[in-house]
Enzyme design. Structure first.
Site, short mmCIF file in Angstrom:
data_model
loop_
_atom_site.label_atom_id
_atom_site.label_comp_id
_atom_site.label_asym_id
_atom_site.label_seq_id
_atom_site.Cartn_x
_atom_site.Cartn_y
_atom_site.Cartn_z
N SER A 1 75.75 -10.78 78.42
CA SER A 1 74.88 -9.88 79.16
C SER A 1 73.69 -9.49 78.28
O SER A 1 72.92 -10.38 77.87
CB SER A 1 75.69 -8.69 79.66
OG SER A 1 74.97 -7.97 80.63
N ASP B 1 79.54 -12.63 89.86
CA ASP B 1 79.01 -11.57 88.98
C ASP B 1 78.17 -10.59 89.80
O ASP B 1 77.21 -10.98 90.46
CB ASP B 1 78.17 -12.22 87.89
CG ASP B 1 77.76 -11.26 86.79
OD1 ASP B 1 77.38 -10.11 87.09
OD2 ASP B 1 77.82 -11.68 85.62
N HIS C 1 81.52 -10.10 86.01
CA HIS C 1 80.79 -9.79 84.78
C HIS C 1 81.72 -9.28 83.67
O HIS C 1 81.24 -8.94 82.59
CB HIS C 1 79.74 -8.71 85.10
CG HIS C 1 78.60 -8.64 84.12
ND1 HIS C 1 77.68 -9.65 83.95
CD2 HIS C 1 78.23 -7.68 83.22
CE1 HIS C 1 76.79 -9.30 83.03
NE2 HIS C 1 77.10 -8.12 82.56
#
Lengths: 276, 276
Positions: free
Chosen positions: A145, A221, A254
């Site tokens: 991320s 995600d 995620h």
């Protein structure tokens, strides 16, 4: 430098150290996994950069990477995600200030005093690691991320420093998405020309080195379309003929359950370049 | 029953559910990992019992067991460690009350109203799992520390219910160590005769079934000599000729880094009995 955790793990050691960073002007923790092979000679290093809100603890406790690092004889170094301490500027939001350093060198008040995570991760930390631990100077980098953004930009900005780069669910174009727009406005100011030096998609246009590059992205995600946008990296790579291995994984979100599911493949993939 | 988490993990699903437990008289969370094989037919189940202060989250986020469950086609169910909610009695200490149910049925006020974790784990939870998920009735059980005590006593008290039992760093003789003395005095009262029904070392004297039994213990465990005392289980097994595989692992401590390092071996070990 003080060792504050020391735990046996897959026949190696998962340690955490605290040191005073000259680059950041504060005390910092970093985690290092030393595989069993490090007891017999120097091993290469994979640097892992974590995402928003994380510390040096998240990856080492949740990703399960030690098994693969032990299998392939690779050390893993995981720094914190921002400068820390009472003297360091902060913001009440989770996506600015402490826990959200974005792996750049800030130029704007009040951030510029301490927020220099790029120089810390690219220079001070590897110099410290290579001076004090049984490691070689063969380095790879990965992250998740915000840390995927960090891995991509660190590799693109520092030719010759890494053997390979990968990312999980990276913010590939921070200049074009809300997380990045907020952080870059604060850390770098409103002039978007200054943002381009910290944006992987923008940097790709003038790429100086063709490192092996792999990106893992969950199709389930929750941040995919608004914050991550891997299609922008694919287009930027296509425009300059840079080979990108972009793996879209159906169903995955995620979370660290996604990272845990594919970190073994990434460690093995980096190992082939680190041991070459 | 409500699904509150649903995350892809190693080609299966790491889910968390909430339900109203009739046994405990409160709302409870449990985690269930369904391996990819469960999409094609029923799979056996490994029950995991966590230690002091844990919830259903610790094992699923830190142990890395999903990889091995996917490899061997086994579901893993991880309940919480005590009843929960504002109506449930608690204590300020970490080793009594919420997060410290000790997998027994309490008889003393104020605990008896809700603290019936033995019956919940032995009966209500497997009935729920076997009614609602693609699983067989082949069950194994394992756990860590207080949950190792839970796994051992659940197996010893319920012949015919499990195929195999293992434990990491278990409290093998709670009647003889400070954690157990404190909890049993509160939950069961001062009469130590009542404690013997919840003490693996005491139960071993009248064992009714010879399940495969494996215990993993770190030699660097900070609780080894005062709270865990695996030599008492070894002696109790020797006295009745019960085969115990006790693995003492040099260097390892009481943390999840120890569990993560050996959970793969335990899942593979249980798999041979669950698939027999």
């Amino acid at each position: 430098m003080e060792r504050i955790e020391h735990r046996a793990c897959f026949e190696g050691w998962q340690d955490v150290y605290r040191h005073q960073s000259a680059t950041l002007g504060c005390s910092m923790n970093f985690a290092i996994y030393l595989p069993p092979q490090a007891a017999h000679g120097p091993v290469p290093v994979l640097y892992w950069l974590s995402g928003l809100t994380c510390t040096e603890q998240n990856f080492i406790s949740k990703a399960g990477a030690q098994r693969y690092a032990a299998e392939h004889g690779i050390a893993i170094v995981a720094p914190d995600t921002s400068p820390r301490g009472d003297d360091v500027a902060d913001d009440a939001a989770y996506d600015l200030g402490k826990g959200a350093g974005f792996y750049l060198n800030a130029t704007q008040a009040p951030w510029a005093a301490h927020y220099r995570m790029h120089d810390y991760v690219a220079e001070e930390l590897p110099a410290l690691i290579e001076a004090h631990f049984p490691v070689t100077s063969a380095r790879a980098i990965s992250g998740h991320s915000m840390g995927g953004h960090g891995a991509l930009t660190l590799a693109l900005r520092n030719p010759g420093r890494y053997r390979s780069v990968s990312a999980f669910s990276p913010i590939v174009a921070p200049s074009q998405v809300p997380w990045g727009e907020k952080a870059f406005t604060a850390y770098l100011g409103p002039d978007q020309a200054a943002w381009q030096a910290w944006d992987a998609v923008a940097l790709m246009a003038n790429v100086a080195e063709r490192l092996p590059l792999r990106v893992e992205q969950g199709v389930g995600d929750e941040f995919l379309e608004k914050q991550l946008r891997p299609e922008l990296l694919q287009a930027a790579c296509d425009a300059v003929g840079y080979p990108l291995q972009l793996n879209l994984q159906p169903g995955y979100d995620h979370s660290y359950y996604f990272i845990a599911s594919f970190i073994g493949e990434h460690v093995a993939w980096h190992a082939q370049y680190l041991h070459a």
